[in-house]
Design a protein around this motif. Structure first.
Motif, PDB file in Angstrom:
ATOM      1  N   GLN A 233       0.826  -1.206   0.000  1.00 58.81           N
ATOM      2  CA  GLN A 233       0.000   0.000   0.000  1.00 58.81           C
ATOM      3  C   GLN A 233       0.860   1.256   0.000  1.00 58.81           C
ATOM      4  O   GLN A 233       1.975   1.264   0.531  1.00 58.81           O
ATOM      5  CB  GLN A 233      -0.947   0.020   1.205  1.00 58.81           C
ATOM      6  N   ASN A 235       1.563   4.381   1.769  1.00 54.15           N
ATOM      7  CA  ASN A 235       1.283   4.583   3.187  1.00 54.15           C
ATOM      8  C   ASN A 235       0.302   5.716   3.466  1.00 54.15           C
ATOM      9  O   ASN A 235      -0.634   5.560   4.258  1.00 54.15           O
ATOM     10  CB  ASN A 235       2.592   4.842   3.941  1.00 54.15           C
ATOM     11  N   ASP A 236       0.499   6.882   2.832  1.00 56.21           N
ATOM     12  CA  ASP A 236      -0.374   8.005   3.167  1.00 56.21           C
ATOM     13  C   ASP A 236      -1.747   7.901   2.508  1.00 56.21           C
ATOM     14  O   ASP A 236      -2.654   8.659   2.833  1.00 56.21           O
ATOM     15  CB  ASP A 236       0.283   9.348   2.848  1.00 56.21           C
ATOM     16  N   HIS A 238      -3.165   4.730   2.418  1.00 57.55           N
ATOM     17  CA  HIS A 238      -3.701   3.567   3.132  1.00 57.55           C
ATOM     18  C   HIS A 238      -4.315   2.538   2.174  1.00 57.55           C
ATOM     19  O   HIS A 238      -5.309   1.894   2.493  1.00 57.55           O
ATOM     20  CB  HIS A 238      -4.731   3.996   4.189  1.00 57.55           C
ATOM     21  N   ARG A 239      -3.674   2.373   1.001  1.00 55.84           N
ATOM     22  CA  ARG A 239      -4.194   1.422   0.041  1.00 55.84           C
ATOM     23  C   ARG A 239      -3.154   1.200  -1.068  1.00 55.84           C
ATOM     24  O   ARG A 239      -2.331   2.086  -1.344  1.00 55.84           O
ATOM     25  CB  ARG A 239      -5.489   1.923  -0.604  1.00 55.84           C
ATOM     26  N   THR A 265     -10.319  -4.868   4.495  1.00 59.41           N
ATOM     27  CA  THR A 265     -10.306  -3.853   3.440  1.00 59.41           C
ATOM     28  C   THR A 265     -10.309  -4.458   2.039  1.00 59.41           C
ATOM     29  O   THR A 265     -10.266  -3.722   1.060  1.00 59.41           O
ATOM     30  CB  THR A 265      -9.064  -2.959   3.576  1.00 59.41           C
ATOM     31  N   GLN A 269     -10.057  -2.877  -1.872  1.00 57.67           N
ATOM     32  CA  GLN A 269      -8.666  -2.753  -2.293  1.00 57.67           C
ATOM     33  C   GLN A 269      -8.168  -3.858  -3.219  1.00 57.67           C
ATOM     34  O   GLN A 269      -7.116  -3.697  -3.851  1.00 57.67           O
ATOM     35  CB  GLN A 269      -7.764  -2.668  -1.053  1.00 57.67           C
ATOM     36  N   GLU A 318      -3.826  -4.099  10.436  1.00 53.24           N
ATOM     37  CA  GLU A 318      -3.060  -3.651   9.276  1.00 53.24           C
ATOM     38  C   GLU A 318      -2.993  -4.782   8.255  1.00 53.24           C
ATOM     39  O   GLU A 318      -3.981  -5.479   8.078  1.00 53.24           O
ATOM     40  CB  GLU A 318      -1.715  -3.061   9.699  1.00 53.24           C
ATOM     41  N   TYR A 319      -1.866  -4.950   7.550  1.00 50.75           N
ATOM     42  CA  TYR A 319      -1.854  -5.806   6.367  1.00 50.75           C
ATOM     43  C   TYR A 319      -1.060  -7.096   6.530  1.00 50.75           C
ATOM     44  O   TYR A 319      -1.214  -8.013   5.730  1.00 50.75           O
ATOM     45  CB  TYR A 319      -1.276  -5.028   5.168  1.00 50.75           C
TER      46      TYR A 319
END
Length: 485
Positions: A233, A235-236, A238-239, A265, A269, A318-319
């Motif tokens: 993703q 970072n800023d 978020h995807r 998500t 996404q 998170e991921y």
């Protein structure tokens, strides 16, 4: 420039012995007859193509996802060795990379969570190959230097002493997700001068830089790492962010079974993730075509891999950073001298095993301090496959302080239930997650605390303790689960 592979080269299927016979000291530039043509006694070049957060089941050759579009990676698997049951030994970016380059566990490398710097005293893949006459070159995301500006760290330029032995071509951002966006940004060269890009997709820009290197005359055998951010993703944002217009082609695509039953998500996404995967595959095809055109393909070991997977916030907030297959299973495909001939290798291996494998394939001594095992014995030796240990230690940080034993049949995970994530390890853990990989490969039923599995849990607990002490950790207390979650 077209990203379609133009034709296929027919490769001879060589044994390990034949590959070893080709390994000899590097030749001088006077022995070369073409810009990139290897002489008769050159060591193999090595390219590691590193794609960040790439799930193993999004490689079409692994046969688990009908919507994945990876013809170039699939062709790589058809030519070489597909280590189809590979796990990361630390499912987060920087610690995983530290394991890759040092063949030591993250608690030994100095990088047990993101933002820390690699221990400068450790031999790395780059230092050992450089001593053997290789140039050591790196393009893309590094993530193995300090990131805190208050203590001399930066997400951008990296000091020479923090480059892990990559002393030649260096076009890098320490944490490229913080210095760029999908269509603009900056990396830094060997002298820490900025190299900016704009209006070009980040994957293509980094591939351009790799092409620039590969088109040059090579005076030595080379190690080149191409370290892409995608499909990680932004970072800023978020995807993940696919190339413009590509994500819409993947609306209503296959949803992996480990995701579809859980909130997360992925609903929003996955199309972009698929689009990023497509861009990575096109880049792999482009690099392979350049190797063919420069007459480098026959003498280049090409590794495609990732540092960890992606569970799209289905397992924590998170991921990655979990013990599940969606976090820890990664693609690992190796083609080239010593690895030719289509073969799927199902033994359980780890990222910790990659560096010793490459040194052995290059005929370079493996440091005694390294903890991984060379995978070359799995390629052509049935006896080695029968005796392979099929167990890997997983260390988990940031989301929790945890440890896991992964075997082909079981995942056994313990965690520090105090919630302390400020230390690299804990003195005491509690049984936390326990999955049967045979009956529940998507890990939807946690067996921790089930009395009918108590004997197996006890067995795995003792195996985990042995792996932890072998990794340099004190033997911890592991408290059995009392309740079935």
């Amino acid at each position: 420039m077209s990203q379609r592979i133009e034709g296929r080269r027919s490769f001879l299927k060589g044994s390990i012995a034949a590959a070893a016979a080709a390994v000899a000291p590097a030749i001088s530039s006077a022995e070369k007859t073409h810009a990139g043509s290897p002489g008769p006694a050159t060591r193999p070049n090595i390219i590691i193509y590193h794609s960040d957060q790439f799930r193993w089941d999004f490689v079409g050759a692994n046969g688990r996802n009908g919507s994945t579009n990876t013809p170039n990676i699939d062709a790589l698997a058809a030519r070489g060795k597909n280590f189809s049951h590979t796990v990361t030994n630390q499912p987060v970016c920087a610690p995983s990379r530290s394991v890759l380059f040092t063949s030591r566990y993250a608690t030994e490398t100095g990088v047990w969570h993101n933002g820390l710097a690699l221990d400068k005293s450790l031999p790395t893949l780059a230092t050992e190959l450089h001593k053997a006459g290789y140039s050591a070159n790196y393009i893309g995301k590094w993530h193995l230097a300090l990131e805190n500006p208050k203590i001399g760290g930066s997400p951008g330029p990296v000091k020479l002493e923090d480059r892990g032995g990559f002393v030649d071509l260096w076009e890098v951002a320490n944490a490229i997700e913080n210095t760029s966006h999908p269509y603009e940004g900056t990396i830094w060269d060997r002298d820490n001068q900025p190299i900016a890009f704009k209006d070009e997709y980040r994957v293509d820009f980094l591939t351009d830089r790799a092409e620039r290197f590969l088109r040059q005359k090579q005076e030595k055998p080379f190690l080149l790492v191409i370290s892409q951010l995608e499909p990680h993703q932004q970072n800023d944002a978020h995807r993940p962010v696919a190339p413009n217009g590509v994500a819409k082609r993947y609306v209503n695509s296959t949803v992996p079974e480990d995701l579809r039953a859980l909130p997360g998500t992925w609903q929003d996404q996955l199309p972009d993730y698929y689009g990023c995967i497509e861009a990575i595959d096109a880049s792999v095809g482009r690099v392979r075509r350049i190797l063919e055109e420069e007459h480098l393909a026959d003498n280049t070991i090409f590794v495609f891999m990732s540092d960890h997977g992606c569970h799209f916030m289905t397992r924590n907030q998170e991921y990655k950073r979990s013990t599940h297959n969606s976090s820890i299973r990664v693609p690992l495909i190796i083609d080239g001298p010593g690895f030719r001939g289509s073969q799927q290798i199902p033994e359980l291996v780890g990222i910790i095993d990659i560096a010793p494998t490459l040194l052995e394939a290059a005929g370079v001594p493996v440091p005694d301090s390294w903890k991984g095992r060379s995978l070359l014995s799995l390629v052509n030796d049935p006896e080695a496959r029968q005796n392979w240990p099929n167990q890997q230690l997983i260390q988990i940080s940031e989301s929790m302080t945890g440890r896991a034993l992964r075997t082909k049949d079981w995942t056994y995970c313990v965690a520090d239930l105090t919630g302390n994530t400020k230390e690299p390890a804990a003195a005491s853990y509690h049984e936390y997650q326990f999955y049967d990989q045979r009956a529940d490969p998507h890990e939807l039923v946690n067996l921790a605390g089930r009395k009918e599995y108590r004997a197996k849990a006890d067995e795995l607990r003792e195996q985990l303790k042995k792996l932890l002490t072998a990794a340099g950790e004190p033997e911890p207390e592991i408290v059995p689960a009392r309740l079935y979650p």
